[in-house]
Design an enzyme around this catalytic site. Structure first.
Site: not given
Ligand code: XUL
Ligand code: CO
Length: 440
Positions: A102, A105, A269, A272, A308, A339
């Site tokens: 990001h 970051d 992800e 998620h 998460d 991640d």
């Molecule tokens: C948040 C997440 C983020 C994204 C990038 O849950 O997964 O870190 O991957 O913004």
């Molecule tokens: Co992510």
């Protein structure tokens, strides 16, 4: 440059029998699986934020891990550069070829956006130098449009036009930096693109505005020569109660509705998908069948916890299911971004390596086992036979050729009177097959 991880050298592959905690047990970068070396099947990426920024702080306590990396003052450009040095040393020692970031970051955010942007120019020059020296590449970049208080009501979905403008400015700069670093893709994770209550929210207006921001991003990026993919990373909740990109199917519907589906793919992800009440492999399959499987955020959640947790992946069943989907989809154009973060009590430098070794080994095992599952053939064969009636009967052939209608099928049913059962799903047998492949 000073070496930071002085006691840790390049992580070797030593095989499953090795007891060395700083060695790979399954990830053997050049081992060929189904015609391709592991490292090409598994383009791993380091997540800048978890690995170099997050110190394990949670709402009950401050950080446990020291991420100052030898610098006296945190959140300075000196600190930002130390993170670059340490990050590249870390990736080189693990043989990781990509990173994801990001904007905030890689530099501390200033109060004035002009100063933040100047810092981004400075640090991206520094990162680019390291990339040239090491051959390490950027998988994707993104703008953090969820941490700054101005984004409390979202970015593209904010009620404030001024906040929308600042989000757009951040996206522009993050695209500039991603292109400068040769990033393969630009990602949108809709951190606070959602809502808490309908009592204060115009959902249609907000969704239209998110699409507007994405369209502007595509238009601008293409105009400056960015040819990579855009990604949406679906997530159902957290931080918002309702997030607009709930899961793969919802995000695909959104992209199609607004005509964004040619430029966007999905970054799925694991944690998620499970928060959305799906398996990881479900969201991968949904993305893949729509030609939208772009990249993966490789982590896992804890099914006993409702949030998460971003754990390093250790579940070989899930990694196998994931790699089965990836192999069937013909591989990823993106990569596997960890991640994931160490648990709060795992706060040493060695733990940083242990997390990545676990994750890389888990996906290597998943790849090996998924390839064996495909080569074994019993599951694919069963699935194919399960639908055989559409190939092997006249009525079946007519249905899938779109050459029949309700009246003809009505007559068919009346003529047959009582249908046969559709055939056993044999789930238990197939689960045994999976166990045979995994442990046999
Ligand atoms: C948040 C997440 C983020 C994204 C990038 O849950 O997964 O870190 O991957 O913004
Ligand atoms: Co992510």
């Amino acid at each position: 440059m000073n070496e930071f991880f002085k006691t840790i050298s390049k992580i070797p592959y030593e095989g499953a029998k090795s007891k060395n905690p700083l060695a790979f047990h399954y990830y053997d970068a050049n081992r060929v699986i189904m015609g391709k070396p592991m490292k090409e099947h598994l383009p791993f990426a380091m997540a800048w934020w978890h690995n170099l920024c997050a110190s394990g702080a949670d709402m009950f306590g401050r950080g446990t891990a020291d991420k100052a990396f030898g610098v006296a003052e945190l959140n300075t450009m000196e600190h930002a550069k130390a993170k670059v040095d340490v990050g590249f040393e870390f990736m080189q020692k693990l043989g990781i070829e990509y990173f994801c970031f990001h904007d905030v970051d890689i530099v501390p955010e200033a109060d004035d956006i002009k100063e933040t942007n100047r810092r981004l120019d400075e640090i991206s020059d520094y990162i680019l130098e390291k990339m040239k020296k090491t051959g390490i590449k950027c998988l994707w970049g993104t703008a953090n449009m969820f941490s700054n208080p101005r984004f409390c009501n979202g970015a593209g979905s904010s009620n404030s036009a001024e906040v929308f403008a600042f989000a757009a400015a951040q996206v522009k700069k993050a695209i500039d930096i991603t292109l400068k670093l040769g990033g393969k893709a630009y990602l949108f994770w809709g951190g606070r693109e959602g809502y808490e209550t309908l009592l204060n929210t115009d959902v249609k207006f907000e969704q239209d505005n998110i699409a507007r921001l994405m369209k502007m991003a595509v238009k601008y990026a293409r105009s400056i020569g960015f040819t990579g993919d855009f990604y949406i990373e679906p997530k159902p909740k957290e931080p918002m109660k309702h997030q607009y990109d709930f899961d793969a199917a919802t995000a695909i519907g959104f992209l199609r509705q607004y005509g964004l589906d040619k430029d966007f793919k999905l970054n799925i992800e694991a944690n998620h998908a499970t928060l959305a009440g799906h398996t990881f492999e479900h969201d991968l399959r949904i993305s893949a069948i729509h030609g939208m499987l772009g990249s993966i955020d490789a982590n896992q959640g804890d099914l006993l916890l409702g949030w998460d947790t971003d754990e390093f992946p250790s579940n070989v069943y899930t990694a196998t299911a994931c790699m089965y989907e990836v192999l069937k989809a013909g591989g990823l154009t993106g990569g596997f971004n960890f991640d994931a973060k160490n648990r709060r009590p795992s706060y040493t430098a060695e733990d940083m390596f242990a997390g990545y070794i676990l994750g890389m080994d888990t996906f290597a095992l998943g790849l090996i086992k998924a390839a064996e599952l495909i080569q074994d053939g019993r599951i694919d064969d069963f699935i194919s036979k399960r639908y055989a009636s559409y190939r092997e009967t006249e009525i079946g052939r007519k249905i899938i050729a779109d050459e029949t209608d309700l009246e003809e099928l009505f007559a068919y049913a009346e003529n047959v009177g009582t249908p046969n059962l559709p055939g056993s799903g044999k789930q238990e047998y197939l689960q045994s097959v999976l166990n045979d492949v995994l442990f046999g």
